[in-house]
Design a protein around this motif. Sequence first.
Motif, PDB file in Angstrom:
ATOM      1  N   UNK A   1       0.808  -1.212   0.000  1.00 39.26           N
ATOM      2  CA  UNK A   1       0.000   0.000   0.000  1.00 39.26           C
ATOM      3  C   UNK A   1       0.844   1.267   0.000  1.00 39.26           C
ATOM      4  N   UNK A   2       1.965   1.235   0.760  1.00 40.33           N
ATOM      5  CA  UNK A   2       2.607   2.498   1.078  1.00 40.33           C
ATOM      6  C   UNK A   2       4.108   2.598   0.803  1.00 40.33           C
ATOM      7  N   UNK A   3       4.793   1.501   0.508  1.00 38.07           N
ATOM      8  CA  UNK A   3       6.249   1.589   0.494  1.00 38.07           C
ATOM      9  C   UNK A   3       6.947   1.006  -0.722  1.00 38.07           C
ATOM     10  N   UNK A   4       6.253   0.273  -1.584  1.00 35.10           N
ATOM     11  CA  UNK A   4       6.915  -0.245  -2.786  1.00 35.10           C
ATOM     12  C   UNK A   4       6.939   0.848  -3.857  1.00 35.10           C
ATOM     13  N   UNK A   5       7.835   0.767  -4.834  1.00 34.54           N
ATOM     14  CA  UNK A   5       7.825   1.759  -5.914  1.00 34.54           C
ATOM     15  C   UNK A   5       6.463   1.824  -6.598  1.00 34.54           C
ATOM     16  N   UNK A   6       5.928   3.032  -6.722  1.00 38.26           N
ATOM     17  CA  UNK A   6       4.642   3.221  -7.366  1.00 38.26           C
ATOM     18  C   UNK A   6       3.442   2.973  -6.473  1.00 38.26           C
ATOM     19  N   UNK A   7       3.647   2.774  -5.166  1.00 42.26           N
ATOM     20  CA  UNK A   7       2.539   2.501  -4.250  1.00 42.26           C
ATOM     21  C   UNK A   7       1.501   3.615  -4.323  1.00 42.26           C
ATOM     22  N   UNK A   8       0.237   3.241  -4.473  1.00 40.72           N
ATOM     23  CA  UNK A   8      -0.798   4.263  -4.655  1.00 40.72           C
ATOM     24  C   UNK A   8      -1.292   4.841  -3.337  1.00 40.72           C
ATOM     25  N   UNK A   9      -0.702   4.398  -2.230  1.00 43.73           N
ATOM     26  CA  UNK A   9      -1.049   5.012  -0.962  1.00 43.73           C
ATOM     27  C   UNK A   9      -0.429   6.375  -0.762  1.00 43.73           C
ATOM     28  N   UNK A  10       0.576   6.711  -1.573  1.00 43.92           N
ATOM     29  CA  UNK A  10       1.284   7.981  -1.403  1.00 43.92           C
ATOM     30  C   UNK A  10       1.235   8.785  -2.698  1.00 43.92           C
ATOM     31  N   UNK A  11       1.308  10.088  -2.526  1.00 44.00           N
ATOM     32  CA  UNK A  11       1.362  10.990  -3.678  1.00 44.00           C
ATOM     33  C   UNK A  11       2.796  11.039  -4.208  1.00 44.00           C
ATOM     34  N   UNK A  12       2.963  11.254  -5.519  1.00 37.93           N
ATOM     35  CA  UNK A  12       1.947  11.551  -6.532  1.00 37.93           C
ATOM     36  C   UNK A  12       1.336  10.310  -7.192  1.00 37.93           C
ATOM     37  N   UNK A  13       1.779   9.118  -6.786  1.00 37.07           N
ATOM     38  CA  UNK A  13       1.260   7.911  -7.444  1.00 37.07           C
ATOM     39  C   UNK A  13      -0.244   7.795  -7.267  1.00 37.07           C
ATOM     40  N   UNK A  14      -0.759   8.239  -6.114  1.00 40.97           N
ATOM     41  CA  UNK A  14      -2.204   8.227  -5.899  1.00 40.97           C
ATOM     42  C   UNK A  14      -2.918   9.010  -6.987  1.00 40.97           C
ATOM     43  N   UNK A  15      -2.399  10.204  -7.280  1.00 47.32           N
ATOM     44  CA  UNK A  15      -3.077  11.092  -8.232  1.00 47.32           C
ATOM     45  C   UNK A  15      -3.205  10.443  -9.598  1.00 47.32           C
ATOM     46  N   UNK A  16      -2.097   9.898 -10.076  1.00 46.10           N
ATOM     47  CA  UNK A  16      -2.102   9.311 -11.412  1.00 46.10           C
ATOM     48  C   UNK A  16      -3.081   8.146 -11.504  1.00 46.10           C
ATOM     49  N   UNK A  17      -3.115   7.322 -10.455  1.00 47.09           N
ATOM     50  CA  UNK A  17      -3.960   6.135 -10.497  1.00 47.09           C
ATOM     51  C   UNK A  17      -5.433   6.479 -10.307  1.00 47.09           C
ATOM     52  N   UNK A  18      -5.731   7.272  -9.294  1.00 48.46           N
ATOM     53  CA  UNK A  18      -7.132   7.557  -8.977  1.00 48.46           C
ATOM     54  C   UNK A  18      -7.825   8.369 -10.057  1.00 48.46           C
ATOM     55  N   UNK A  19      -7.061   9.155 -10.797  1.00 45.93           N
ATOM     56  CA  UNK A  19      -7.652   9.922 -11.893  1.00 45.93           C
ATOM     57  C   UNK A  19      -8.197   9.019 -12.989  1.00 45.93           C
ATOM     58  N   UNK A  20      -7.859   7.725 -12.932  1.00 44.35           N
ATOM     59  CA  UNK A  20      -8.353   6.775 -13.927  1.00 44.35           C
ATOM     60  C   UNK A  20      -9.730   6.207 -13.547  1.00 44.35           C
ATOM     61  N   UNK A  21     -10.231   6.531 -12.372  1.00 45.62           N
ATOM     62  CA  UNK A  21     -11.574   6.079 -11.984  1.00 45.62           C
ATOM     63  C   UNK A  21     -12.593   6.969 -12.691  1.00 45.62           C
ATOM     64  N   UNK A  22     -13.392   6.386 -13.551  1.00 47.36           N
ATOM     65  CA  UNK A  22     -14.356   7.191 -14.311  1.00 47.36           C
ATOM     66  C   UNK A  22     -15.788   7.047 -13.809  1.00 47.36           C
TER      67      UNK A  22
END
Length: 274
Positions: free
Chosen positions: A192-213
């Motif tokens: 959730x929070x510590x691997x490369x690209x984890x969507x628990x942290x910004x900016x990875x959250x922004x890129x991923x969540x913006x894909x929810x339509x």
Amino acid sequence: MAFADVDGVRLFYTDDTDDAGDGAPGSVLLLVHGWGSDSHEWSHHIPALRKKHRVIAVDLRGHGHSSCRDTGNVPRRMAADLAELLAGLGTGPVVAVGHSMGGQVVSHLAVEHPGTVRALVAVDPGYGFGGPVAANFPAMVAALRGGDANAVAVGIDQWSYTPATPPLLREWHRRRTLATPPHVLVEAFEEMFAVPGAIGVRPHSDDFLARRDCPVLSFWFDPGQAAWESGLFKDPRSRTVVWEGSGHRLHEERPAEFLLVVNKWLKALAGARA
């Protein structure tokens, strides 16, 4: 009571309804719990929800009564489990409701399994962290890996509460966390929070969540987090709700109000679709 065999694990779930629903956006609800918890956290809500909806509540792999594997007990795989479960149940698109880690899981479901999610409710979700909180996640993972993971997880969970949190709620979740396999706690938290690209942290959250339509309703106790997420919504029917002063498990602390807001939003979605 039922179990489903999915990807080498046995998932426990319940499937309840007192009314078949009317085919509106809220007719099938999928309830997804958080890290170190299980589907019993929705016991406050299921009796009321099943009066108008079909309600599916599941224990994620490695949690509650569901089994786990030696590896792969992470939110993305948990979402794939849910997609397979829903396909087997023939639900069609659902309203996916996820708390904390469950907010990540249902977001993976919406983005990576098109057609499974009609609308999404995220309850103080486990994404979008930045600043000192995000900077501390690697140390938390090291502590989980380096000691008694269950005891460390109970310690991490203390941030979830306020002085107003009922003691029963604290104790219920302490006991559920102590019962969760330690390697599951470690794997899921790190992913959730510590691997490369984890969507628990910004900016990875922004890129991923913006894909929810799909339409999204999110609950936060932090107005800053709510303002941040509102900038990522794609569907105009999406909204955020802020309950300052609540704890992380605001849906359990204030179940009647939570149900009131969710049902009102679902009714509005049904009206917009009619």
